[in-house]
Design a protein around this motif. Structure first.
Motif, PDB file in Angstrom:
ATOM      1  N   UNK A  33     -10.029   7.391   3.462  1.00  0.00           N
ATOM      2  CA  UNK A  33     -11.464   7.522   3.208  1.00  0.00           C
ATOM      3  C   UNK A  33     -12.195   6.196   3.408  1.00  0.00           C
ATOM      4  N   UNK A  34     -11.535   5.090   3.028  1.00  0.00           N
ATOM      5  CA  UNK A  34     -12.179   3.783   3.130  1.00  0.00           C
ATOM      6  C   UNK A  34     -11.109   2.680   3.160  1.00  0.00           C
ATOM      7  N   UNK A  35     -11.552   1.444   3.281  1.00  0.00           N
ATOM      8  CA  UNK A  35     -10.645   0.306   3.347  1.00  0.00           C
ATOM      9  C   UNK A  35      -9.808   0.163   2.081  1.00  0.00           C
ATOM     10  N   UNK A  36     -10.429   0.364   0.937  1.00  0.00           N
ATOM     11  CA  UNK A  36      -9.721   0.213  -0.344  1.00  0.00           C
ATOM     12  C   UNK A  36      -8.524   1.157  -0.418  1.00  0.00           C
ATOM     13  N   UNK A  37      -8.691   2.404  -0.009  1.00  0.00           N
ATOM     14  CA  UNK A  37      -7.572   3.362  -0.023  1.00  0.00           C
ATOM     15  C   UNK A  37      -6.495   2.962   0.980  1.00  0.00           C
ATOM     16  N   UNK A  38      -6.899   2.524   2.158  1.00  0.00           N
ATOM     17  CA  UNK A  38      -5.927   2.098   3.166  1.00  0.00           C
ATOM     18  C   UNK A  38      -5.122   0.911   2.644  1.00  0.00           C
ATOM     19  N   UNK A  39      -5.797  -0.052   2.075  1.00  0.00           N
ATOM     20  CA  UNK A  39      -5.116  -1.246   1.594  1.00  0.00           C
ATOM     21  C   UNK A  39      -4.216  -0.932   0.405  1.00  0.00           C
ATOM     22  N   UNK A  40      -4.643  -0.035  -0.451  1.00  0.00           N
ATOM     23  CA  UNK A  40      -3.830   0.375  -1.592  1.00  0.00           C
ATOM     24  C   UNK A  40      -2.499   0.969  -1.124  1.00  0.00           C
ATOM     25  N   UNK A  41      -2.563   1.820  -0.103  1.00  0.00           N
ATOM     26  CA  UNK A  41      -1.339   2.405   0.452  1.00  0.00           C
ATOM     27  C   UNK A  41      -0.484   1.318   1.096  1.00  0.00           C
ATOM     28  N   UNK A  42      -1.111   0.372   1.769  1.00  0.00           N
ATOM     29  CA  UNK A  42      -0.357  -0.726   2.384  1.00  0.00           C
ATOM     30  C   UNK A  42       0.418  -1.521   1.328  1.00  0.00           C
ATOM     31  N   UNK A  43      -0.199  -1.747   0.182  1.00  0.00           N
ATOM     32  CA  UNK A  43       0.486  -2.480  -0.890  1.00  0.00           C
ATOM     33  C   UNK A  43       1.715  -1.694  -1.360  1.00  0.00           C
ATOM     34  N   UNK A  44       1.546  -0.391  -1.541  1.00  0.00           N
ATOM     35  CA  UNK A  44       2.675   0.436  -1.981  1.00  0.00           C
ATOM     36  C   UNK A  44       3.788   0.436  -0.932  1.00  0.00           C
ATOM     37  N   UNK A  45       3.417   0.511   0.344  1.00  0.00           N
ATOM     38  CA  UNK A  45       4.411   0.457   1.421  1.00  0.00           C
ATOM     39  C   UNK A  45       5.096  -0.914   1.431  1.00  0.00           C
ATOM     40  N   UNK A  46       4.341  -1.964   1.195  1.00  0.00           N
ATOM     41  CA  UNK A  46       4.910  -3.311   1.189  1.00  0.00           C
ATOM     42  C   UNK A  46       5.996  -3.461   0.121  1.00  0.00           C
ATOM     43  N   UNK A  47       5.762  -2.912  -1.064  1.00  0.00           N
ATOM     44  CA  UNK A  47       6.784  -2.978  -2.119  1.00  0.00           C
ATOM     45  C   UNK A  47       8.038  -2.210  -1.711  1.00  0.00           C
TER      46      UNK A  47
END
Length: 96
Positions: A33-47
């Motif tokens: 939906x927006x950058x915040x959601x994309x980045x949130x998923x990226x953080x979870x993938x990074x872990x």
């Protein structure tokens, strides 16, 4: 780690919607939906990537995330890439 042949890669991709094989890697992209959601998923993938000690090649522009997976030490696609791809799918599916 053993490199998978094209037949095996394409067979396994049948279980991963939206992924494709090209240039010795498997690729996908997601839109949020927006950058915040994309980045949130990226953080979870990074872990998860850190836990697996296998890291994606990726890029993010606003709400789009592009991911490529390849096992660089092996010189192609291996089981490690499919393990991380399945984990990424689970992360994205649980966040939408």
């Amino acid at each position: 780690m053993e490199i998978l042949d094209k037949y095996e890669i394409n067979r396994r991709l049948e279980d991963l919607e939206g992924w494709e094989y090209k240039d010795d890697a498997i690729h996908t992209s997601f839109q949020f939906e927006n950058f915040k959601e994309a980045f949130s998923v990226m953080v979870r993938i990074a872990f998860e990537a850190e836990a697996q000690q296998h890291h994606p090649d990726w890029s993010n522009v606003y709400n789009e995330l592009q991911i490529s997976l390849s096992t660089h030490d092996a010189g192609g696609v291996t089981e490690k890439d499919f393990k991380l791809a399945r984990a990424i799918e689970n992360i994205v599916d649980s966040g939408e």
